[in-house]
Scaffold this motif. Sequence first.
Motif, PDB file in Angstrom:
ATOM      1  N   VAL A  63      34.016  30.904 -27.880  1.00  0.00           N
ATOM      2  CA  VAL A  63      35.271  31.473 -28.797  1.00  0.00           C
ATOM      3  C   VAL A  63      36.744  30.189 -27.817  1.00  0.00           C
ATOM      4  CG1 VAL A  63      36.704  32.294 -30.140  1.00  0.00           C
ATOM      5  CG2 VAL A  63      34.763  32.555 -30.234  1.00  0.00           C
ATOM      6  N   GLN A  64      36.925  31.238 -26.514  1.00  0.00           N
ATOM      7  CA  GLN A  64      37.884  30.374 -25.888  1.00  0.00           C
ATOM      8  C   GLN A  64      37.986  29.262 -25.512  1.00  0.00           C
ATOM      9  OE1 GLN A  64      39.312  33.183 -21.996  1.00  0.00           O
ATOM     10  NE2 GLN A  64      37.807  34.915 -22.755  1.00  0.00           N
ATOM     11  N   VAL A  65      37.209  29.234 -25.242  1.00  0.00           N
ATOM     12  CA  VAL A  65      37.039  27.740 -25.324  1.00  0.00           C
ATOM     13  C   VAL A  65      37.151  26.696 -26.512  1.00  0.00           C
ATOM     14  CG1 VAL A  65      34.692  25.550 -23.985  1.00  0.00           C
ATOM     15  CG2 VAL A  65      35.075  27.511 -22.798  1.00  0.00           C
ATOM     16  N   LEU A  66      36.507  27.025 -27.457  1.00  0.00           N
ATOM     17  CA  LEU A  66      36.635  26.041 -28.773  1.00  0.00           C
ATOM     18  C   LEU A  66      37.656  26.214 -28.812  1.00  0.00           C
ATOM     19  CD1 LEU A  66      34.471  27.612 -31.039  1.00  0.00           C
ATOM     20  CD2 LEU A  66      34.297  25.231 -30.077  1.00  0.00           C
ATOM     21  N   LEU A  67      38.834  27.490 -28.920  1.00  0.00           N
ATOM     22  CA  LEU A  67      39.938  27.564 -28.256  1.00  0.00           C
ATOM     23  C   LEU A  67      41.106  26.432 -27.978  1.00  0.00           C
ATOM     24  CD1 LEU A  67      41.097  31.427 -29.612  1.00  0.00           C
ATOM     25  CD2 LEU A  67      40.753  29.414 -31.450  1.00  0.00           C
ATOM     26  N   ALA A  68      40.926  26.556 -26.885  1.00  0.00           N
ATOM     27  CA  ALA A  68      40.801  25.774 -25.999  1.00  0.00           C
ATOM     28  C   ALA A  68      40.721  24.555 -26.285  1.00  0.00           C
ATOM     29  CB  ALA A  68      40.531  25.597 -24.824  1.00  0.00           C
ATOM     30  N   GLU A  69      39.899  23.847 -26.569  1.00  0.00           N
ATOM     31  CA  GLU A  69      39.813  22.521 -26.844  1.00  0.00           C
ATOM     32  C   GLU A  69      40.378  22.172 -28.300  1.00  0.00           C
ATOM     33  OE1 GLU A  69      35.249  21.835 -27.467  1.00  0.00           O
ATOM     34  OE2 GLU A  69      34.604  21.817 -25.239  1.00  0.00           O
ATOM     35  N   LEU A  70      40.295  23.355 -29.190  1.00  0.00           N
ATOM     36  CA  LEU A  70      40.793  22.718 -30.423  1.00  0.00           C
ATOM     37  C   LEU A  70      42.861  22.449 -30.446  1.00  0.00           C
ATOM     38  CD1 LEU A  70      40.899  22.917 -33.958  1.00  0.00           C
ATOM     39  CD2 LEU A  70      41.751  25.314 -33.700  1.00  0.00           C
ATOM     40  N   ALA A  71      42.997  22.762 -29.140  1.00  0.00           N
ATOM     41  CA  ALA A  71      44.684  23.195 -28.899  1.00  0.00           C
ATOM     42  C   ALA A  71      45.137  21.694 -27.879  1.00  0.00           C
ATOM     43  CB  ALA A  71      45.420  24.161 -27.248  1.00  0.00           C
ATOM     44  N   MET A  72      44.156  21.546 -27.240  1.00  0.00           N
ATOM     45  CA  MET A  72      43.680  20.050 -26.792  1.00  0.00           C
ATOM     46  C   MET A  72      44.138  19.249 -28.123  1.00  0.00           C
ATOM     47  SD  MET A  72      41.465  20.302 -23.495  1.00  0.00           S
ATOM     48  CE  MET A  72      41.828  18.676 -23.252  1.00  0.00           C
ATOM     49  N   VAL A  73      43.035  18.928 -28.661  1.00  0.00           N
ATOM     50  CA  VAL A  73      42.982  18.025 -30.338  1.00  0.00           C
ATOM     51  C   VAL A  73      43.932  17.988 -30.966  1.00  0.00           C
ATOM     52  CG1 VAL A  73      41.436  17.359 -31.807  1.00  0.00           C
ATOM     53  CG2 VAL A  73      40.653  18.432 -30.398  1.00  0.00           C
ATOM     54  N   GLU A  74      44.626  19.220 -30.840  1.00  0.00           N
ATOM     55  CA  GLU A  74      45.979  19.762 -32.028  1.00  0.00           C
ATOM     56  C   GLU A  74      47.623  19.113 -30.919  1.00  0.00           C
ATOM     57  OE1 GLU A  74      46.525  23.450 -33.117  1.00  0.00           O
ATOM     58  OE2 GLU A  74      45.788  23.486 -34.706  1.00  0.00           O
ATOM     59  N   GLU A  75      47.667  18.650 -29.932  1.00  0.00           N
ATOM     60  CA  GLU A  75      48.560  18.453 -29.250  1.00  0.00           C
ATOM     61  C   GLU A  75      48.185  17.107 -29.106  1.00  0.00           C
ATOM     62  OE1 GLU A  75      50.693  19.122 -27.627  1.00  0.00           O
ATOM     63  OE2 GLU A  75      50.798  20.882 -28.822  1.00  0.00           O
ATOM     64  N   GLU A  76      46.966  15.921 -28.944  1.00  0.00           N
ATOM     65  CA  GLU A  76      45.892  14.345 -29.152  1.00  0.00           C
ATOM     66  C   GLU A  76      47.104  13.935 -30.508  1.00  0.00           C
ATOM     67  OE1 GLU A  76      45.015  11.001 -27.852  1.00  0.00           O
ATOM     68  OE2 GLU A  76      45.450  13.076 -26.985  1.00  0.00           O
ATOM     69  N   ILE A  77      46.546  14.942 -31.977  1.00  0.00           N
ATOM     70  CA  ILE A  77      47.193  14.711 -33.330  1.00  0.00           C
ATOM     71  C   ILE A  77      48.251  14.139 -32.954  1.00  0.00           C
ATOM     72  CG2 ILE A  77      46.972  15.417 -35.237  1.00  0.00           C
ATOM     73  CD1 ILE A  77      44.183  16.286 -34.466  1.00  0.00           C
ATOM     74  N   ILE A  78      49.101  15.379 -32.300  1.00  0.00           N
ATOM     75  CA  ILE A  78      50.507  15.358 -32.310  1.00  0.00           C
ATOM     76  C   ILE A  78      51.198  13.618 -31.982  1.00  0.00           C
ATOM     77  CG2 ILE A  78      53.022  16.728 -32.672  1.00  0.00           C
ATOM     78  CD1 ILE A  78      51.360  18.824 -32.751  1.00  0.00           C
ATOM     79  N   TYR A  79      50.623  14.090 -30.945  1.00  0.00           N
ATOM     80  CA  TYR A  79      50.777  12.401 -29.874  1.00  0.00           C
ATOM     81  C   TYR A  79      50.495  11.590 -30.019  1.00  0.00           C
ATOM     82  CZ  TYR A  79      51.008   9.598 -25.914  1.00  0.00           C
ATOM     83  OH  TYR A  79      50.901   8.156 -25.059  1.00  0.00           O
ATOM     84  N   LEU A  80      49.819  11.102 -31.239  1.00  0.00           N
ATOM     85  CA  LEU A  80      48.716   9.827 -31.632  1.00  0.00           C
ATOM     86  C   LEU A  80      49.868   9.955 -33.236  1.00  0.00           C
ATOM     87  CD1 LEU A  80      44.945   9.841 -31.452  1.00  0.00           C
ATOM     88  CD2 LEU A  80      46.907   9.090 -29.762  1.00  0.00           C
ATOM     89  N   GLU A  81      50.117  10.884 -34.177  1.00  0.00           N
ATOM     90  CA  GLU A  81      51.246  10.796 -34.782  1.00  0.00           C
ATOM     91  C   GLU A  81      52.657  10.087 -34.742  1.00  0.00           C
ATOM     92  OE1 GLU A  81      50.911  14.629 -36.616  1.00  0.00           O
ATOM     93  OE2 GLU A  81      48.934  13.907 -38.086  1.00  0.00           O
ATOM     94  N   ARG A  82      53.286  10.780 -33.534  1.00  0.00           N
ATOM     95  CA  ARG A  82      53.982  10.059 -32.878  1.00  0.00           C
ATOM     96  C   ARG A  82      54.066   8.699 -32.508  1.00  0.00           C
ATOM     97  NH1 ARG A  82      56.286  15.365 -29.255  1.00  0.00           N
ATOM     98  NH2 ARG A  82      56.694  17.009 -31.572  1.00  0.00           N
ATOM     99  N   LYS A  83      53.021   8.115 -31.556  1.00  0.00           N
ATOM    100  CA  LYS A  83      53.214   7.648 -31.268  1.00  0.00           C
ATOM    101  C   LYS A  83      52.896   5.767 -32.234  1.00  0.00           C
ATOM    102  CE  LYS A  83      51.960   4.195 -28.085  1.00  0.00           C
ATOM    103  NZ  LYS A  83      53.392   3.984 -27.002  1.00  0.00           N
ATOM    104  N   LEU A  84      52.259   6.275 -33.259  1.00  0.00           N
ATOM    105  CA  LEU A  84      52.429   5.544 -34.424  1.00  0.00           C
ATOM    106  C   LEU A  84      53.165   5.335 -35.047  1.00  0.00           C
ATOM    107  CD1 LEU A  84      50.232   3.923 -36.696  1.00  0.00           C
ATOM    108  CD2 LEU A  84      49.541   6.273 -38.495  1.00  0.00           C
ATOM    109  N   GLU A  85      53.629   6.671 -35.252  1.00  0.00           N
ATOM    110  CA  GLU A  85      55.450   5.882 -35.824  1.00  0.00           C
ATOM    111  C   GLU A  85      56.749   5.614 -35.333  1.00  0.00           C
ATOM    112  OE1 GLU A  85      57.163   6.953 -39.073  1.00  0.00           O
ATOM    113  OE2 GLU A  85      55.001   7.870 -39.452  1.00  0.00           O
ATOM    114  N   ASP A  86      56.567   5.885 -33.655  1.00  0.00           N
ATOM    115  CA  ASP A  86      56.903   4.993 -33.090  1.00  0.00           C
ATOM    116  C   ASP A  86      56.559   3.055 -32.797  1.00  0.00           C
ATOM    117  OD1 ASP A  86      58.504   6.529 -31.822  1.00  0.00           O
ATOM    118  OD2 ASP A  86      56.797   7.096 -29.948  1.00  0.00           O
TER     119      ASP A  86
END
Length: 457
Positions: A63-86
């Motif tokens: 579960v720790q590994v899954l949570l860490a991967e989930l956090a990375m995916v969420e950060e990536e989604i937020i980053y891509l959304e901001r990049k798309l807006e820019d």
Amino acid sequence: MKFIYFLMDREVVHQKRLQLELEVAELQNTLEREQRLNQILQCSMQGKLVCHSCLSSFVPLQVQVLLAELAMVEEEIIYLERKLEDLKLCFSRERKQSKERRQKHNFLCGLGGRKEIKSDQELPLVPSFDLVSERSDSCSNLNDEELERPRRSTSSCKMNVYIESSNKLSEEIIKLLINIFHKLNKKTEQLEPCSNSKIDGIKDKGCSKKFVNFTRDSFDISRIALCIPDIRKLRELIQGLSFVDLSLMTYKQKLAFWINVYNSCIMHAFLHHGLPQSPEKLLGLLKKATVNVGGIILNALAIEHFILRHSSYDHTNYKGIMEEKKGFMLDFYDLEYPEPNITFALCRGSRSSPVLRVYTAEDVANQLEIAKVHYLETSIKITGKRKITVPKLLYWHMRDFADNTESLIEWIYSQLPSNGSMKRVIKELLSGDNSKLIWKTVEIEPYNSEFCYLLPV
């Protein structure tokens, strides 16, 4: 007699009561742990930060590994959304600016370029139809340039940040990757000392005193949560490579830059694609190990053979591999002349690879000499039967140093430190009648593609 039975019944009831109380206490503890775990999971799903110690004590490893991967995916989604807006904002501005420039130039062309009424003396001494044709041609050329100029201007702001610091950027990337690998290593106590032999005329500025042996067994994926901040920074630094400008870099700057980029490209591929299980999969990983440098996406094989070793090849033989435009850009990126010692700097993460180092533009020549001597001292072996074992990697690139096996042994002898015991043994083999049969004493050690890094501390 009834009294005795009565006392026995009370004792049995008391024991049952104690047993029930223990079961209730255990159930209560289990309930509290489940409630705490539920709270942690809800916080994680809502994006709230949870300390690593809480995860370690309450959440299973998977579960720790899954949570860490989930956090990375969420950060990536937020980053891509901001990049798309820019990108949307930049595109809107570019379209608006392009439209305004086009209207302005069309207006000038339509009026024959008249901004104000001029006197006869100010008019050009050429026929009027020539003026019209020249104006129309120049306006059309300006339109094409103006259409391309916004694209250049949008990236020029970010590019200028990295033009003067391309080498520092490559150094920071590989240092950060080394730090990530150290955090993923569960056997950090295994240290291997660097060669302490004195190298004639060379100051060992770039050689660390110790190296950490990082193998497949050392890789601990459960520690990935500790690397999330470094991975975020790594993503930003790698993105910065797409804005670098190598046109004004010197030979030494290019050499150090491409060595660091090559090594970091492969290290990043191991993190992204996993560890290969066979030599064939290692070759496939080298093709997948890609990086965007100056707007061109290159893989590790292209960097090695078309840039670092590019001067030894002819582009006409590779028309089917690369597009004409990319081939032109690689002509622009490659080194002015080949550097044979890069063989001792390019690390593929295998047991037969050289030691991983960070190369600087100021000291790259000295660092390559150190890497060469260290590789020769640690990989060349002399058995009790007076056999010289040469690694396959050196034999592959023998033509960079010698013409044949005999001259290769002579070259190895010339490169070893004068105070080393290996040099004395090779001298004995090369002296007298033995030199004519030296090729019979040479054995080639097979290339070992097993995953392994010697990481500097």
